[in-house]
Motif scaffolding. Structure first.
Motif, mmCIF file in Angstrom:
data_model
loop_
_atom_site.group_PDB
_atom_site.id
_atom_site.type_symbol
_atom_site.label_atom_id
_atom_site.label_comp_id
_atom_site.label_asym_id
_atom_site.label_seq_id
_atom_site.Cartn_x
_atom_site.Cartn_y
_atom_site.Cartn_z
ATOM 1 N N VAL A 194 0.564 0.170 12.391
ATOM 2 C CA VAL A 194 0.160 -1.199 12.074
ATOM 3 C C VAL A 194 0.579 -2.152 13.195
ATOM 4 O O VAL A 194 -0.197 -3.009 13.628
ATOM 5 N N THR A 240 -3.566 0.725 -3.514
ATOM 6 C CA THR A 240 -3.106 -0.661 -3.502
ATOM 7 C C THR A 240 -3.563 -1.377 -4.772
ATOM 8 O O THR A 240 -4.613 -1.052 -5.312
ATOM 9 N N LEU A 249 1.967 -5.338 3.628
ATOM 10 C CA LEU A 249 1.086 -5.968 4.607
ATOM 11 C C LEU A 249 0.839 -7.424 4.224
ATOM 12 O O LEU A 249 1.136 -7.838 3.112
ATOM 13 N N ILE A 269 -4.866 6.001 0.382
ATOM 14 C CA ILE A 269 -4.217 4.697 0.327
ATOM 15 C C ILE A 269 -4.429 4.128 -1.076
ATOM 16 O O ILE A 269 -5.567 4.087 -1.563
ATOM 17 N N PRO A 311 4.648 -5.593 9.729
ATOM 18 C CA PRO A 311 4.709 -4.628 8.639
ATOM 19 C C PRO A 311 6.127 -4.502 8.095
ATOM 20 O O PRO A 311 7.105 -4.620 8.837
ATOM 21 N N CYS A 361 0.846 -1.198 0.000
ATOM 22 C CA CYS A 361 0.000 0.000 0.000
ATOM 23 C C CYS A 361 0.878 1.242 0.000
ATOM 24 O O CYS A 361 1.838 1.320 0.779
ATOM 25 N N ILE A 370 4.250 0.669 2.511
ATOM 26 C CA ILE A 370 4.207 -0.388 3.519
ATOM 27 C C ILE A 370 3.739 -1.677 2.861
ATOM 28 O O ILE A 370 2.894 -1.651 1.971
ATOM 29 N N ASP A 378 -7.704 -3.043 6.580
ATOM 30 C CA ASP A 378 -7.069 -3.141 7.902
ATOM 31 C C ASP A 378 -6.080 -1.997 8.123
ATOM 32 O O ASP A 378 -5.953 -1.472 9.242
ATOM 33 N N LEU A 379 -5.369 -1.604 7.052
ATOM 34 C CA LEU A 379 -4.456 -0.464 7.172
ATOM 35 C C LEU A 379 -5.225 0.802 7.487
ATOM 36 O O LEU A 379 -4.801 1.617 8.324
ATOM 37 N N ASN A 404 -6.347 -6.301 3.300
ATOM 38 C CA ASN A 404 -5.133 -5.678 3.846
ATOM 39 C C ASN A 404 -5.254 -4.161 3.866
ATOM 40 O O ASN A 404 -4.865 -3.511 4.852
ATOM 41 N N VAL A 449 3.707 4.783 9.687
ATOM 42 C CA VAL A 449 2.647 3.856 9.269
ATOM 43 C C VAL A 449 2.912 2.470 9.851
ATOM 44 O O VAL A 449 2.011 1.822 10.387
#
Length: 312
Positions: free
Chosen positions: A300, A143, A272, A141, A277, A128, A270, A165-166, A162, A296
Motif C-alpha cells: 500500500v 471489508t 485504509l 479481501i 496504512p 480490510c 490493514i 485501491d487495496l 478503499n 500488505v
C-alpha cells in the motif's frame, strides 16, 4: 493450492525485494507485538520505530531474547501517549506506516482520527482482511469487519473504494467485487440489497472506479461458479469475486471468523483511508499472519509513492 500459507508466502517473498517501510509501532510492550515487529524487520519488510515506555520495551526484549539493538526507541510514559506520538511521527514524515502494539485498537484509532493532529483524509477509514483460505485459489479481501459498525450508503462508497485501491496495491490483475447480502435479488424489505444495487449504479456512473462490481450477491454465488450458474446469474463477478464487501460489521466479523475457525484461514489485517496504512494485529495472530499484514502495508505504501510521483 493446498500448501499452507502459499498465498501469504508469495506476498511476503515479493515484498522482500522492495525497500522496507519505516513503521511507527505503538506501544510494543508484550512478546507478540515486539516479536512481530522484529521478525518483520529481519525479513526486510519494515524498519520499526518502537514507541512506548523504553524500560518496558527493553524488559520484554531481554525476557524474550529479542535483539532490538538496531531499533530506535521513542520513550513515552504510557499507551495513550504512544498512540499520539506514533501518529506524530507519521505527520513529521518519519514513518510511512503505523503498527498496533499491545494497546486497544480504539486507543490507536482515536489518535488516528483526531481532528487535531490526526491522520484523517477525505476518505472514511475502513478495515480490510486479506484472507488466505485453504483450497481457495486466490486471497480474499473482506471489508469491513472491524471498524464501521453499521455504515451508511455514503460511508460504503469510501469502504468500497478503499478495498478496490487495496486490490490494485496487491497487484491483482482484475479487481472483482461482490457486494454481499442474503440473496442475489433486490428486495425492498432487505436494505442491504437496495444499497448494493445503488453502489453498482454508482460504479456505472464512475462515482466509484477501478473494479468490476456486482451486487447484491449471496456468498455462494459470489465465490462459486457452479452456484452462480445454477442461479443463472450472468455477471463477470459472480463466482469469481476476489473482494467481498459485507453489509455491516457483524456480518463481516462472522464471515471472517467462520473462515478462520472452520476453514483454517488466516486473516492479515490493514486499515485504509488514513494518510498511511495501519497494521492491526492480534495476540492470537500467527507469525505468518503478522508478516503478511506488514507485507500488505508495504505494498500500500509503495502504491502511494507511485501515485505521488505521477501527480508530481
Amino acid at each position: 493450492m493446498d500448501r499452507e500459507h502459499e498465498k501469504y508466502q508469495r506476498l511476503i517473498d515479493f515484498c522482500r525485494s522492495q525497500p522496507p517501510i519505516a513503521t511507527a509501532v505503538a506501544h510494543p510492550c508484550d512478546r507478540s507485538s515486539l516479536e512481530g515487529s522484529i521478525q518483520a524487520k529481519e525479513l526486510g519488510l519494515i524498519t520499526p520505530i518502537l514507541v512506548g515506555p523504553s524500560a518496558r520495551i527493553l524488559e520484554v526484549a531481554a525476557l524474550e531474547n529479542l535483539n532490538i539493538a538496531d531499533c530506535p526507541i521513542v520513550d513515552v510514559p504510557h499507551s495513550h501517549a504512544a498512540a499520539a506520538k506514533a501518529v506524530e511521527l507519521v505527520r513529521e514524515g518519519r514513518a510511512e506506516a503505523l503498527m498496533k502494539g499491545s494497546l486497544h485498537t480504539d486507543e490507536l484509532m482515536a489518535a488516528v482520527v483526531s481532528r487535531e493532529g490526526g491522520l484523517r483524509t477525505a476518505r472514511r477509514v475502513s478495515h480490510c482482511f486479506v484472507m488466505d483460505v485453504p483450497r481457495h485459489e486466490n486471497a480474499l479481501i473482506i471489508t469491513d469487519a472491524a471498524i464501521n459498525i453499521a455504515p451508511t450508503l455514503a460511508e460504503k462508497v469510501d469502504i468500497l473504494q478503499n478495498a478496490i485501491d487495496l486490490g490494485h496495491a496487491l497487484r491483482l490483475q482484475e479487481v472483482r467485487v461482490a457486494i454481499l447480502s442474503a440473496m442475489e435479488t433486490v428486495n425492498p424489505r432487505v436494505p442491504s440489497t437496495i444499497e448494493a444495487a445503488a453502489l453498482c449504479k454508482m460504479v456505472d456512473r464512475h462515482q466509484i472506479t477501478g473494479a468490476l462490481v456486482d451486487g447484491p450477491l449471496a456468498l455462494d454465488n459470489a465465490i462459486d461458479l457452479d452456484a452462480a450458474r445454477i442461479k443463472k446469474i450472468d455477471s463477470p463477478v459472480a463466482g469469481r469475486a476476489n473482494v467481498l464487501m459485507v453489509p455491516d460489521l457483524e456480518a463481516g466479523n462472522m464471515l471472517a471468523k467462520s473462515l478462520s475457525f472452520l476453514a483454517g484461514a488466516d486473516a492479515a489485517g490493514i486499515v485504509l483511508g488514513a494518510r498511511v496504512p495501519i497494521i492491526l494485529t492480534s495476540r492470537a495472530d500467527s507469525v505468518i499472519t503478522r508478516l503478511a499484514s506488514c507485507a500488505v502495508a508495504s505494498l500500500v505504501a509503495a502504491r502511494r509513492r507511485e501515485e505521488a510521483r505521477v501527480l508530481g
